[in-house]
Design a protein around this motif. Structure first.
Motif, PDB file in Angstrom:
ATOM      1  N   HIS A 151      38.804  15.981 -45.442  1.00 25.06           N
ATOM      2  CA  HIS A 151      37.480  15.457 -45.767  1.00 25.06           C
ATOM      3  C   HIS A 151      37.659  14.099 -46.456  1.00 25.06           C
ATOM      4  CE1 HIS A 151      33.561  15.221 -47.781  1.00 25.06           C
ATOM      5  NE2 HIS A 151      33.141  16.049 -46.830  1.00 25.06           N
ATOM      6  N   PRO A 152      36.763  13.136 -46.192  1.00 27.42           N
ATOM      7  CA  PRO A 152      36.909  11.802 -46.800  1.00 27.42           C
ATOM      8  C   PRO A 152      36.979  11.807 -48.332  1.00 27.42           C
ATOM      9  CG  PRO A 152      35.273  11.738 -45.063  1.00 27.42           C
ATOM     10  CD  PRO A 152      35.662  13.189 -45.231  1.00 27.42           C
ATOM     11  N   ASP A 153      36.328  12.770 -48.971  1.00 22.46           N
ATOM     12  CA  ASP A 153      36.381  12.844 -50.434  1.00 22.46           C
ATOM     13  C   ASP A 153      37.736  13.328 -50.940  1.00 22.46           C
ATOM     14  OD1 ASP A 153      33.759  12.009 -50.499  1.00 22.46           O
ATOM     15  OD2 ASP A 153      32.934  14.024 -50.811  1.00 22.46           O
ATOM     16  N   ASP A 154      38.530  13.953 -50.085  1.00 21.81           N
ATOM     17  CA  ASP A 154      39.807  14.529 -50.494  1.00 21.81           C
ATOM     18  C   ASP A 154      41.019  13.678 -50.138  1.00 21.81           C
ATOM     19  OD1 ASP A 154      38.725  16.836 -51.630  1.00 21.81           O
ATOM     20  OD2 ASP A 154      38.655  17.864 -49.693  1.00 21.81           O
TER      21      ASP A 154
ATOM     22  N   LYS B 183      43.325  12.862 -53.016  1.00 25.73           N
ATOM     23  CA  LYS B 183      44.090  13.986 -53.546  1.00 25.73           C
ATOM     24  C   LYS B 183      45.327  14.261 -52.717  1.00 25.73           C
ATOM     25  CE  LYS B 183      40.219  16.166 -55.750  1.00 25.73           C
ATOM     26  NZ  LYS B 183      39.395  17.329 -55.900  1.00 25.73           N
TER      27      LYS B 183
ATOM     28  N   ASP C 140      42.429   9.465 -41.762  1.00 24.96           N
ATOM     29  CA  ASP C 140      41.101   9.733 -42.314  1.00 24.96           C
ATOM     30  C   ASP C 140      40.054   9.795 -41.246  1.00 24.96           C
ATOM     31  OD1 ASP C 140      41.655   7.020 -41.894  1.00 24.96           O
ATOM     32  OD2 ASP C 140      40.173   6.386 -43.352  1.00 24.96           O
TER      33      ASP C 140
ATOM     34  N   ASP D 162      39.364  19.904 -52.267  1.00 24.62           N
ATOM     35  CA  ASP D 162      38.120  20.592 -52.623  1.00 24.62           C
ATOM     36  C   ASP D 162      37.430  21.200 -51.409  1.00 24.62           C
ATOM     37  OD1 ASP D 162      38.355  19.987 -55.324  1.00 24.62           O
ATOM     38  OD2 ASP D 162      37.262  18.100 -55.120  1.00 24.62           O
ATOM     39  N   TYR D 163      37.710  20.671 -50.222  1.00 29.18           N
ATOM     40  CA  TYR D 163      37.103  21.153 -48.982  1.00 29.18           C
ATOM     41  C   TYR D 163      38.198  21.677 -48.042  1.00 29.18           C
ATOM     42  CZ  TYR D 163      33.203  18.367 -50.733  1.00 29.18           C
ATOM     43  OH  TYR D 163      32.204  17.836 -51.511  1.00 29.18           O
TER      44      TYR D 163
END
Length: 76
Positions: free
Chosen positions: A37-40, A43, A76, A14-15
């Motif tokens: 990115h930590p949110d990705d 994925k 990460d 997403d980023y």
């Protein structure tokens, strides 16, 4: 190799602006360190590591045997 890993990772996350690939030349291997990115991170790794394994398979196939060993680390 670096551009290939960047392209694959950017299409998954997403980023995409946060995707970074660092090349490190070690004595016995060529290392690619992928950070997102930590949110990705989920994925890129995928369920039971399937996406990460698929990315590694593509990198190994693109590398061929003439270029020596290649290792892809996801950090990460």
């Amino acid at each position: 190799m670096k551009a290939l890993v960047e392209h694959i990772a950017q299409s998954l996350v997403d980023y995409p602006e946060a995707v970074q690939v660092e090349e490190i030349h070690e004595e016995k291997a060529h290392v690619l360190r992928l950070s997102v990115h930590p949110d990705d991170i989920g994925k890129v790794i995928g369920k039971q590591g399937r996406t990460a394994k698929a990315i590694r398979s593509v990198v190994y196939a693109a590398c061929g045997k003439q270029n020596g060993r290649v290792r892809l680390d996801i950090v990460d």
